[in-house]
Design a protein around this motif. Structure first.
Motif, mmCIF file in Angstrom:
data_model
loop_
_atom_site.group_PDB
_atom_site.id
_atom_site.type_symbol
_atom_site.label_atom_id
_atom_site.label_comp_id
_atom_site.label_asym_id
_atom_site.label_seq_id
_atom_site.Cartn_x
_atom_site.Cartn_y
_atom_site.Cartn_z
ATOM 1 N N LEU A 82 5.763 29.154 31.649
ATOM 2 C CA LEU A 82 5.801 28.483 32.947
ATOM 3 C C LEU A 82 6.129 29.420 34.085
ATOM 4 C CD1 LEU A 82 5.080 25.463 33.985
ATOM 5 C CD2 LEU A 82 7.734 25.254 33.963
ATOM 6 N N VAL A 83 5.368 29.909 35.007
ATOM 7 C CA VAL A 83 5.514 30.846 36.146
ATOM 8 C C VAL A 83 5.635 29.946 37.591
ATOM 9 C CG1 VAL A 83 4.779 32.871 34.695
ATOM 10 C CG2 VAL A 83 3.180 31.473 36.280
ATOM 11 N N ASP A 84 6.321 30.682 38.271
ATOM 12 C CA ASP A 84 6.192 29.984 39.638
ATOM 13 C C ASP A 84 5.121 30.546 40.338
ATOM 14 O OD1 ASP A 84 6.914 29.160 42.113
ATOM 15 O OD2 ASP A 84 8.515 30.863 42.688
ATOM 16 N N VAL A 85 4.406 29.755 41.012
ATOM 17 C CA VAL A 85 3.179 29.811 41.729
ATOM 18 C C VAL A 85 3.417 30.463 42.974
ATOM 19 C CG1 VAL A 85 1.356 29.126 42.791
ATOM 20 C CG2 VAL A 85 1.871 28.179 40.696
ATOM 21 N N LYS A 86 2.986 31.868 43.341
ATOM 22 C CA LYS A 86 3.325 32.538 44.344
ATOM 23 C C LYS A 86 1.892 33.021 44.980
ATOM 24 C CE LYS A 86 7.621 34.344 43.250
ATOM 25 N NZ LYS A 86 8.411 35.520 42.896
ATOM 26 N N ASN A 87 0.866 32.406 44.614
ATOM 27 C CA ASN A 87 -0.511 32.566 44.973
ATOM 28 C C ASN A 87 -1.033 31.809 46.168
ATOM 29 O OD1 ASN A 87 -0.596 34.772 43.090
ATOM 30 N ND2 ASN A 87 -0.987 33.340 41.799
ATOM 31 N N MET A 88 -2.122 31.784 46.647
ATOM 32 C CA MET A 88 -2.779 31.226 47.801
ATOM 33 C C MET A 88 -3.778 29.955 47.262
ATOM 34 S SD MET A 88 -3.849 34.133 50.151
ATOM 35 C CE MET A 88 -2.709 35.344 50.573
ATOM 36 N N ASP A 89 -3.806 29.057 48.265
ATOM 37 C CA ASP A 89 -4.784 28.048 48.107
ATOM 38 C C ASP A 89 -6.226 28.387 48.277
ATOM 39 O OD1 ASP A 89 -5.053 24.663 48.635
ATOM 40 O OD2 ASP A 89 -6.298 25.984 50.157
ATOM 41 N N VAL A 90 -7.146 27.764 47.772
ATOM 42 C CA VAL A 90 -8.375 28.449 47.828
ATOM 43 C C VAL A 90 -9.091 28.337 49.417
ATOM 44 C CG1 VAL A 90 -10.851 28.074 47.093
ATOM 45 C CG2 VAL A 90 -9.327 27.725 45.502
ATOM 46 N N GLN A 92 -7.195 28.293 52.006
ATOM 47 C CA GLN A 92 -6.524 29.366 52.979
ATOM 48 C C GLN A 92 -7.088 30.775 52.510
ATOM 49 O OE1 GLN A 92 -4.531 28.520 55.268
ATOM 50 N NE2 GLN A 92 -4.063 26.198 54.735
ATOM 51 N N TRP A 93 -7.331 31.163 51.312
ATOM 52 C CA TRP A 93 -7.758 32.257 50.870
ATOM 53 C C TRP A 93 -9.264 32.782 51.615
ATOM 54 C CZ3 TRP A 93 -6.402 36.647 47.986
ATOM 55 C CH2 TRP A 93 -7.273 37.440 47.426
ATOM 56 N N GLU A 94 -9.931 31.763 51.712
ATOM 57 C CA GLU A 94 -11.391 31.803 52.300
ATOM 58 C C GLU A 94 -10.956 32.194 53.752
ATOM 59 O OE1 GLU A 94 -13.796 28.761 51.539
ATOM 60 O OE2 GLU A 94 -14.159 29.096 49.465
ATOM 61 N N TYR A 324 7.566 34.609 48.615
ATOM 62 C CA TYR A 324 6.929 33.230 48.744
ATOM 63 C C TYR A 324 5.740 33.466 49.672
ATOM 64 C CZ TYR A 324 9.243 32.791 53.290
ATOM 65 O OH TYR A 324 9.645 33.011 54.511
ATOM 66 N N THR A 325 4.763 32.371 49.871
ATOM 67 C CA THR A 325 3.863 32.296 50.455
ATOM 68 C C THR A 325 3.806 31.492 51.881
ATOM 69 O OG1 THR A 325 2.218 32.402 48.444
ATOM 70 C CG2 THR A 325 1.100 31.895 50.663
ATOM 71 N N SER A 326 3.882 32.233 52.905
ATOM 72 C CA SER A 326 3.975 31.522 54.378
ATOM 73 C C SER A 326 2.896 31.624 55.077
ATOM 74 C CB SER A 326 5.257 32.061 54.974
ATOM 75 O OG SER A 326 5.335 31.506 56.363
ATOM 76 N N TYR A 327 1.954 30.473 55.066
ATOM 77 C CA TYR A 327 0.714 30.859 55.753
ATOM 78 C C TYR A 327 0.605 31.100 57.111
ATOM 79 C CZ TYR A 327 -1.162 29.030 51.553
ATOM 80 O OH TYR A 327 -1.554 28.918 50.256
ATOM 81 N N ILE A 332 -0.728 35.591 61.355
ATOM 82 C CA ILE A 332 -0.268 36.130 62.181
ATOM 83 C C ILE A 332 -0.292 37.775 61.956
ATOM 84 C CG2 ILE A 332 1.861 37.116 63.787
ATOM 85 C CD1 ILE A 332 2.765 34.197 63.705
ATOM 86 N N PHE A 333 -0.025 38.050 60.361
ATOM 87 C CA PHE A 333 0.101 39.272 59.838
ATOM 88 C C PHE A 333 -1.358 39.837 59.892
ATOM 89 C CE2 PHE A 333 -0.465 42.190 56.176
ATOM 90 C CZ PHE A 333 0.759 42.871 56.352
#
Length: 380
Positions: A82-90, A92-94, A324-327, A332-333
Motif C-alpha cells: 500500500l503506497v501513498d499516491v503522489k501522482n497526478m489526476d488524468v 490535470q496531467w493532460e 506532495y502534488t500541489s496543482y 505556476i511552475f
C-alpha cells in the motif's frame, strides 16, 4: 497488504519474460480516508541490489476490492504494498502537458531567435553580458527540445534512444542552472567593480564552468551506469484515478534525482537569491539618492522581474511541491519556467533598444557640442 510469494527456478535468473508472469493476490479491503490517498502497488524484493521493494517490470491491476493481479516480467519474491499516491489526476496531467508543450515550443523558438540575433549582431557579440544571455538561451533551447521528445522516446523499443534523451535533458538542465548562477555572478561583479570587469579569458573561463561542470557530473553518472545499474531510461508516472501509466525518459534512480539535481540547484538558488536581494536593494537605493532623474517605479519593478528571470528564481517553486502534488504550484511552475526562453529574448531586445537609444543620445549630444564649439570659433 498481502503475503509474500516467491517464484523462482533454482539456479537460474528468469528475467525479461515475453509473456508476463501473472499472480493474483488476495488483499485486505482498504478504503482511502479523506486526508490521504493510497493505492495498491505490485512490487518485488530486490535481493541482488539494495534490498528494497521496487516496481520495475511489474504492472498492477485491481480486479475487485479483495483481489489484485500482478503482471511481472521476471521471477523474484513478490507482494502487494500500500503506497501513498503522489501522482497526478488524468485530466490535470493532460492540461499540464499541453501547457508544457506549448510553453516549451515558444521558448525554444525565442531561444533560437536570441541565438540567431546574437550571431548576426556585431555589437552584441562584443558584450560579455549578451554572450552569457545567449549561452543560457542555448541551454534552455536544448532543455526544451529534449523535454518535448521525452514521452515519445519512452514509447520506442530501442532503449538507447530514451537513454540519450534522458541524458541530454539532464545535461541541459544542469547547464541551465549553471548559467543562471553565472548570470548572478556576472551581475555581482558588475555591481562590485562598478562596470569595470577585466579578467583574462573571462568568457572562456565562464564557458568552461557553464558547459564543463554539468558534463563532468553527467559523464560520471554515465560511467557508473555502465558498471552497475542504469540511472537513465523510461520511468512510469501512474495517474491516480486510472490504471494508466505515462512513461517519460528521465532519471530512474530517486537518489540521483534528488541527491544531484536538488542539492545542485539548492546551492545555486541560495547564491542567486542573495545576489538578487543585494542588487534590488541597490537599485531602489539609487532611486532615492538620484533626485534629478527619478525612475518610474514600474521600470524598477520590471528590471527586478527581468533579473529574477535571468537567475531562474521561479525554479525555486520546486521546494513548495516536494513530497506532495500541489496543482496551483505546478501550473505556476510550468507556465513560468517553460516561458523563460521567451522572457530572456524580451530582455535582450529591451537591452539592445536601450543601448541604441543611449548611442543615439550620445551621438546627438556630441553633434550639439561640436556645433557649439564651431559657433564659438566664428569671428564676431
Amino acid at each position: 497488504m498481502s503475503e509474500v510469494i516467491r517464484i523462482e527456478v533454482v539456479g537460474r535468473d528468469i528475467v525479461n519474460l515475453k509473456n508476463p508472469l501473472k499472480i493474483r493476490f488476495p488483499v485486505n479491503n482498504y478504503k482511502n480516508d479523506s486526508n490521504k490517498s493510497y493505492k495498491y502497488s505490485c512490487q518485488y524484493y530486490d535481493e541482488q541490489g539494495n534490498n528494497t521493494w521496487k516496481t520495475d517490470g511489474c504492472n498492477t491491476t485491481q480486479i475487485n476490492d479483495t483481489v489484485v493481479e500482478c503482471s511481472c516480467d521476471h521471477m523474484t519474491p513478490f507482494a502487494v504494498l500500500l503506497v501513498d499516491v503522489k501522482n497526478m489526476d488524468v485530466q490535470q496531467w493532460e492540461i499540464l502537458s499541453y501547457i508544457s508543450y506549448i510553453g516549451c515550443s515558444l521558448s525554444a523558438v525565442f531561444s533560437a531567435s536570441s541565438i540567431l540575433s546574437f550571431i548576426f549582431n556585431r555589437n552584441a557579440r562584443a558584450e560579455v553580458s549578451s554572450s552569457i544571455h545567449v549561452s543560457l538561451s542555448g541551454a534552455l533551447f536544448l532543455l526544451n527540445i529534449s523535454f518535448m521528445f521525452s514521452e515519445w522516446g519512452a514509447t520506442l523499443t530501442v532503449k538507447e534512444v530514451c537513454v540519450f534523451i534522458a541524458v541530454t535533458m539532464h545535461y541541459s538542465l544542469l547547464c541551465s542552472f549553471t548559467w543562471m548562477a553565472i548570470e548572478a555572478l556576472h551581475l555581482y561583479l558588475l555591481l562590485a567593480r562598478v562596470f569595470n570587469i577585466y579578467i583574462k579569458y573571462y568568457m572562456f573561463k565562464l564557458s568552461l564552468i557553464g558547459w564543463g561542470i554539468p558534463a563532468v557530473l553527467v559523464g560520471s553518472l554515465l560511467s557508473v551506469q555502465q558498471l552497475s545499474r542504469p540511472f537513465y531510461g523510461a520511468i512510469g508516472v501512474t495517474l491516480s484515478n486510472s490504471n494508466a501509466t505515462n512513461a517519460v525518459c528521465w532519471i530512474t534512480e530517486p537518489l540521483i534525482l534528488y541527491g544531484v539535481n536538488l542539492s545542485y540547484f539548492t546551492i545555486i538558488f541560495v547564491f542567486n537569491t542573495i545576489v538578487l536581494i543585494t542588487v534590488s536593494r541597490q537599485i531602489f537605493k539609487l532611486k532615492k539618492v538620484d533626485n534629478k532623474h527619478k525612475k518610474i517605479p514600474v521600470k524598477d519593478a520590471s528590471t527586478v522581474l527581468g533579473l529574477m528571470c535571468l537567475m531562474g528564481t521561479s525554479w525555486g517553486l520546486v521546494f513548495l511541491c516536494s513530497g506532495y502534488t500541489s496543482y496551483p504550484i505546478l501550473y505556476i511552475f510550468c507556465i513560468s519556467n517553460t516561458m523563460q526562453g521567451f522572457s530572456i529574448f524580451l530582455w535582450m531586445c529591451q537591452t539592445a533598444r536601450s543601448e541604441k537609444q543611449k548611442a543615439a543620445h550620445t551621438k546627438s549630444a556630441s553633434t550639439v557640442d561640436t556645433f557649439t564649439i564651431e559657433k564659438q570659433k566664428e569671428p564676431k
